[in-house]
Write a protein that holds these residues in place. Structure first.
Motif, PDB file in Angstrom:
ATOM      1  N   GLU A  27      49.335  51.793  33.706  1.00  0.00           N
ATOM      2  CA  GLU A  27      49.433  51.347  32.319  1.00  0.00           C
ATOM      3  C   GLU A  27      49.833  52.500  31.393  1.00  0.00           C
ATOM      4  O   GLU A  27      50.651  52.319  30.490  1.00  0.00           O
ATOM      5  CB  GLU A  27      48.097  50.734  31.880  1.00  0.00           C
ATOM      6  CG  GLU A  27      47.831  49.408  32.579  1.00  0.00           C
ATOM      7  CD  GLU A  27      46.408  48.917  32.427  1.00  0.00           C
ATOM      8  OE1 GLU A  27      46.221  47.687  32.463  1.00  0.00           O
ATOM      9  OE2 GLU A  27      45.480  49.738  32.280  1.00  0.00           O
TER      10      GLU A  27
ATOM     11  N   GLU B 150      44.878  51.457  38.152  1.00  0.00           N
ATOM     12  CA  GLU B 150      45.631  50.586  37.255  1.00  0.00           C
ATOM     13  C   GLU B 150      45.921  51.306  35.930  1.00  0.00           C
ATOM     14  O   GLU B 150      47.013  51.182  35.366  1.00  0.00           O
ATOM     15  CB  GLU B 150      44.860  49.290  37.004  1.00  0.00           C
ATOM     16  CG  GLU B 150      45.668  48.203  36.344  1.00  0.00           C
ATOM     17  CD  GLU B 150      46.887  47.758  37.140  1.00  0.00           C
ATOM     18  OE1 GLU B 150      47.877  47.361  36.497  1.00  0.00           O
ATOM     19  OE2 GLU B 150      46.883  47.806  38.387  1.00  0.00           O
TER      20      GLU B 150
ATOM     21  N   ASP C 133      46.540  42.466  28.338  1.00  0.00           N
ATOM     22  CA  ASP C 133      46.888  43.537  29.271  1.00  0.00           C
ATOM     23  C   ASP C 133      48.397  43.809  29.267  1.00  0.00           C
ATOM     24  O   ASP C 133      49.166  43.122  28.596  1.00  0.00           O
ATOM     25  CB  ASP C 133      46.383  43.211  30.679  1.00  0.00           C
ATOM     26  CG  ASP C 133      47.122  42.059  31.335  1.00  0.00           C
ATOM     27  OD1 ASP C 133      48.023  41.447  30.718  1.00  0.00           O
ATOM     28  OD2 ASP C 133      46.806  41.751  32.493  1.00  0.00           O
TER      29      ASP C 133
ATOM     30  N   ARG D 244      40.222  50.421  38.647  1.00  0.00           N
ATOM     31  CA  ARG D 244      40.571  50.443  37.227  1.00  0.00           C
ATOM     32  C   ARG D 244      41.335  51.725  36.869  1.00  0.00           C
ATOM     33  O   ARG D 244      42.276  51.702  36.087  1.00  0.00           O
ATOM     34  CB  ARG D 244      39.324  50.305  36.353  1.00  0.00           C
ATOM     35  CG  ARG D 244      38.750  48.900  36.354  1.00  0.00           C
ATOM     36  CD  ARG D 244      37.605  48.811  35.356  1.00  0.00           C
ATOM     37  NE  ARG D 244      36.989  47.511  35.334  1.00  0.00           N
ATOM     38  CZ  ARG D 244      37.404  46.472  34.620  1.00  0.00           C
ATOM     39  NH1 ARG D 244      38.459  46.583  33.860  1.00  0.00           N
ATOM     40  NH2 ARG D 244      36.753  45.334  34.648  1.00  0.00           N
TER      41      ARG D 244
ATOM     42  N   SER E 122      42.237  49.811  30.685  1.00  0.00           N
ATOM     43  CA  SER E 122      40.829  49.446  30.685  1.00  0.00           C
ATOM     44  C   SER E 122      39.996  50.649  30.282  1.00  0.00           C
ATOM     45  O   SER E 122      40.245  51.762  30.732  1.00  0.00           O
ATOM     46  CB  SER E 122      40.436  48.982  32.096  1.00  0.00           C
ATOM     47  OG  SER E 122      39.076  48.683  32.151  1.00  0.00           O
TER      48      SER E 122
ATOM     49  N   PHE F 206      43.706  38.105  36.869  1.00  0.00           N
ATOM     50  CA  PHE F 206      42.932  39.335  36.927  1.00  0.00           C
ATOM     51  C   PHE F 206      41.613  39.038  37.617  1.00  0.00           C
ATOM     52  O   PHE F 206      40.914  38.100  37.232  1.00  0.00           O
ATOM     53  CB  PHE F 206      42.676  39.887  35.516  1.00  0.00           C
ATOM     54  CG  PHE F 206      41.901  41.166  35.505  1.00  0.00           C
ATOM     55  CD1 PHE F 206      42.506  42.366  35.861  1.00  0.00           C
ATOM     56  CD2 PHE F 206      40.559  41.172  35.173  1.00  0.00           C
ATOM     57  CE1 PHE F 206      41.778  43.551  35.859  1.00  0.00           C
ATOM     58  CE2 PHE F 206      39.831  42.339  35.171  1.00  0.00           C
ATOM     59  CZ  PHE F 206      40.440  43.538  35.521  1.00  0.00           C
TER      60      PHE F 206
ATOM     61  N   SER G 110      47.538  46.532  23.408  1.00  0.00           N
ATOM     62  CA  SER G 110      47.325  46.678  24.835  1.00  0.00           C
ATOM     63  C   SER G 110      47.032  48.141  25.141  1.00  0.00           C
ATOM     64  O   SER G 110      47.229  49.016  24.307  1.00  0.00           O
ATOM     65  CB  SER G 110      48.569  46.206  25.595  1.00  0.00           C
ATOM     66  OG  SER G 110      48.296  46.071  26.969  1.00  0.00           O
TER      67      SER G 110
END
Length: 183
Positions: free
Chosen positions: A155, A151, A103, A148, A14, A76, A11
């Motif tokens: 992450e 996010e 993810d 993205r 992106s 998603f 994982s």
């Protein structure tokens, strides 16, 4: 290979290169089994059912969830994606290395249902490089890129939840490191 391979989950944010690394590794080592996800998304040109995804209707996905047939699932961009549990368990029981490319939300669900799984975080060499990769694609409008990136910040902050971090400075090197973790 070890006597009892365990599930390995890859994982990362992106644009970090997860798909590129996995494709490179599997080209040289096709024996590494990559789980095929189920999705409610419509196929894109060139995608084949059972190869790229298992394309299912919403009702069928609901049944998979209700029957506990998915190891993990997430929504998603208005579509749902999930990992069929039985296929993963069958491959592990057969002694084959199993790789999931999913993810952060999916990785967390796998951790809770299969604590013995190895979670691998693929990190960019730097924030600037990740921004360059996402904007350099030229395939998405600025508002999607900004979502993205927002996010990706979340992450990246979750890296400590993973067992191993690999930094994607070279696709070849990272693919080799990932293969070593699988075997």
């Amino acid at each position: 290979m070890n006597d009892r391979p365990r599930l390995t989950v890859l994982s990362g944010p992106s644009g970090v290169g997860k798909s590129t690394v996995v494709a490179h590794m599997r080209k040289a080592h096709p024996e590494v089994w990559l789980s095929v996800s189920a999705t409610t998304r419509r196929p894109r040109p060139g995608e084949r059912h059972g190869v790229h995804y298992f394309f299912v209707e919403d009702e069928e996905f609901d049944k998979l969830v209700a029957n506990g047939e998915l190891l993990e699932w997430a929504e998603f961009a208005g579509n749902r994606y999930g990992t069929p549990r039985r296929a993963v368990l069958d491959r592990l029981e057969a002694g084959e290395p199993v790789l999931l490319e999913i993810d952060l939300q999916g990785a967390r669900l796998v951790r809770s249902s299969m604590p013995e799984a190895r979670l691998v975080f693929l990190a960019p060499p730097s924030w600037e490089e990740l921004v360059r990769r996402l904007t350099g694609r030229g395939t998405e409008p600025p508002d999607v890129i900004e979502r993205r990136l927002t996010e990706a910040r979340k992450e990246l902050a979750a890296e400590s939840e993973f067992d191993v971090t690999l930094v994607n400075t070279s696709v070849e090197d990272v693919a080799g490191e990932l293969l070593a973790l699988l075997c």
